[in-house]
Design an enzyme around this catalytic site. Structure first.
Site, PDB file in Angstrom:
ATOM      1  N   ASP A   1      14.840  -9.398 -13.907  1.00  0.00           N
ATOM      2  CA  ASP A   1      14.546  -9.033 -12.520  1.00  0.00           C
ATOM      3  C   ASP A   1      15.593  -9.701 -11.637  1.00  0.00           C
ATOM      4  O   ASP A   1      15.690 -10.925 -11.612  1.00  0.00           O
ATOM      5  CB  ASP A   1      13.139  -9.497 -12.146  1.00  0.00           C
ATOM      6  N   ASN A  41      -1.358 -12.684  -9.570  1.00  0.00           N
ATOM      7  CA  ASN A  41      -1.995 -11.408  -9.235  1.00  0.00           C
ATOM      8  C   ASN A  41      -3.494 -11.490  -9.466  1.00  0.00           C
ATOM      9  O   ASN A  41      -3.930 -12.031 -10.484  1.00  0.00           O
ATOM     10  CB  ASN A  41      -1.419 -10.284 -10.105  1.00  0.00           C
TER      11      ASN A  41
END
Lengths: 512, 67
Positions: free
Chosen positions: A87, A151
């Site tokens: 990423d 999350n």
């Protein structure tokens, strides 16, 4: 009642090369490929349903995310249900979906193990003297930061404004036990003289109270609205404000307490006056004061320390547990996870209140500070000395022989054997079970995967996509026997499609 | 959970009972000497494994922003 707090973390690792120069994107790709090369049948990630520019406040941001094709090249799904990829300029591992904080700790440890094994594989292939080294931290000490995101599954019916207002107080004050510690300060105009040591790696990088960005003008509450599941029922709260922890108990507390506070907000039992008046000012004030004396201001005007604020939250949580129970943070096996979170929460707050150094086996910033203060006093080093900054970095070194965190006596929650198993085996209590088990059983037939679907190649017919819109289905209890008995993906899909959809929880597989 | 290791308090993890027991000055001295010896041992290790050229190491540790 609050919905189950399905949760997970995604960690970007710092990466450097020694003995040679390489672009970090290339180095990260070499790393992920080195790991993937050990498993030639590893499955690629499917981007069909990704939409990171959707905002929880109900609009779409144009041009916020320019296409970054290179980050899509190296991307794989692991058999434990995790995602491992490059990423931007960092290797990143997302844990599979978990049903408890303990599980998150286990799969975060497994992610570290994946990173270590990748480095070993990559370095074996590099010429002698060349080495890739990884760090589980969040800052290079020069104003560049990368994240460890959490999350949590949240009820779509909960108004986002209420959620954001109330969770902010926890994000600001939980720093007292979630901070990984940092030598110096990266706020413009403030350096090691003003702030020799602070609680967190990340606090210096937050410029907004709420917003969609993650790389510029970072917000305390991130509004990315990309649930990766049924969007009519759920949100995924994407939390970017935390540090990556070396301490297992710190990760446990970070995730566990946040899950409970979110449940309290969903059930509307957290008083509205638990909101902060000036969260941006408060987040750095708390982080910059390792004496824990800094105060924050509530919307009712009361000033209190972060610890006092946390004691109030804990008190609310204890009452909440009595009235509502804590099944929503338990891992569906009745292990008393909620009670364990409350007990550890109380232990860490009391420890920090009475004798902070006594928490050096639990709290990363305390453990690191002990090393920094000890070496400074032994060698008479001034604040910000390179040796002290080196301790800061090396605390997070992923090489076991170099990692300082491994030497400070941190308490562990999971054995090395359990972690090794979690490198390849998925959690049993979420849809990650279906994803991981299908990859284990039919590695050559799953052609793509993402959080909410799997795509199978079943031979001469079109590819078949199996949607997984419910995070708490696809579990061992629901599909374990089906996967065991199916002799081919075609048979599995037929079983899922022909009358099995009620039990599997999946919609009939559609055409890809 | 069979695989979860039983919680172990580290040597430095003094619970409330320890704190109250060590209320006497003599016990306090003993405890702090033990902690100091332990820290000294740890710092010896750090001196050994810390990057030999700390300044170069810190300077060359540059990352691109992520997320």
């Amino acid at each position: 009642m609050a919905i189950h707090k399905v949760c997970g973390v995604e960690t970007e690792y710092g990466i450097i090369t020694r003995g040679f120069d390489a672009n970090p994107v290339v180095a990260s790709s070499v790393l992920v490929n080195a790991y993937a090369g050990n498993f030639p049948q590893l499955t690629g990630w499917d981007f069909a349903d990704e939409s990171p520019a959707l905002d929880a406040r109900g609009f779409v941001l144009d041009d916020a995310f320019p296409p970054e094709v290179e980050t899509h090249l190296v991307n794989s799904v692991l058999t434990n249900g995790a995602r491992y990829y490059v990423d931007h300029a960092h290797p990143e591992v997302s844990t599979p979906e978990c049903t408890s904080a303990s599980q998150v700790v286990l799969f975060d440890r497994a992610a570290e193990e994946v990173i270590r094994r990748s480095a070993t594989s990559a370095n074996e292939k590099l010429p002698s003297g060349h080495e890739i080294v990884l760090y589980k931290n969040n800052s290079d000490g020069k104003g560049n930061s990368y994240g460890c995101h959490e999350n949590y599954l949240v009820d779509r019916n909960l108004p986002f404004g209420r959620l954001a207002g109330l969770i902010t107080g926890h994000f600001v004050t939980r720093q007292v036990f979630t901070g990984a510690g940092k030598v110096g300060c990266e706020q413009p105009g403030r350096g090691s003289t003003a702030v020799p040591y602070q609680l967190t790696q990340r606090a210096d990088f937050f410029e907004e109270e709420i917003g969609l960005e993650t790389t510029l003008k970072r917000p305390i509450v991130n509004t990315r609205d990309e649930p990766h599941c049924n969007p009519n029922l759920y949100r995924r709260l994407h939390v970017i404000v935390g540090d990556a922890n070396m301490s297992e108990v710190a990760t446990f507390l970070k995730v566990g307490t946040t899950a409970i506070v979110l449940a309290m907000i969903e059930d509307d039992v957290l008083p509205y006056n638990m909101q902060l008046a000036k969260p941006l000012q408060a987040i750095t004030a708390v982080s910059h004061d390792p004496t824990l004396g800094a105060t924050v201001e509530r919307v009712n005007g009361q000033r209190l320390t972060a610890l006092e604020f946390q004691f109030l939250l804990l008190e609310c949580a204890e009452k909440y547990a009595q009235q509502y129970g804590l099944a929503c943070v338990d891992d569906a096996r009745g292990t008393g996870e909620g009670e364990l979170i409350l007990a550890r929460w109380k232990q860490v707050l009391e420890g920090l209140e009475h004798d902070p150094p006594s928490m050096s086996h639990i709290v990363d910033w305390v453990a690191k500070k002990r090393l920094v203060d000890g070496l400074a006093s032994r060698h008479n080093l001034s604040p910000g000395h390179a040796k002290l900054k080196a301790i800061d970095l090396q605390y997070h070194d992923m090489r076991p022989e170099r990692c300082l965190a491994q030497r400070v006596g941190l308490e562990t929650m999971w054995s090395a054997d359990a972690v090794a198993a979690a490198v390849t085996e998925p959690p049993t209590t979420t849809r990650a079970f279906f994803r991981g088990k299908c990859l284990l059983k039919w590695p050559n037939d799953v052609v793509a995967a993402n959080w909410d679907s799997l795509v199978f190649d079943i031979g001469d017919e079109p590819l078949r996509r199996v949607p997984m819109m419910e995070p708490l289905r696809g579990t061992r209890a629901i599909v374990g026997a089906l996967i065991d008995s199916a002799t081919s993906p075609r048979e599995l899909i037929n079983m899922l499609g022909a009358g099995a959809s009620e039990t599997s929880g999946f919609v009939d597989p559609g055409m890809y | 959970m069979a695989e979860r290791i039983k919680k172990q308090r580290g040597e430095r993890g003094n619970d409330d009972a320890d704190v109250s027991e060590s209320a006497s000055p003599a016990a306090d001295t003993g405890r702090s000497e033990k902690l100091k010896a332990e820290l000294d041992g740890l710092l010896d290790e750090i001196d050994e494994v810390l990057e030999s050229n700390a300044e170069d190491f810190v300077k060359s540790y540059v990352q691109k922003g992520g997320e």
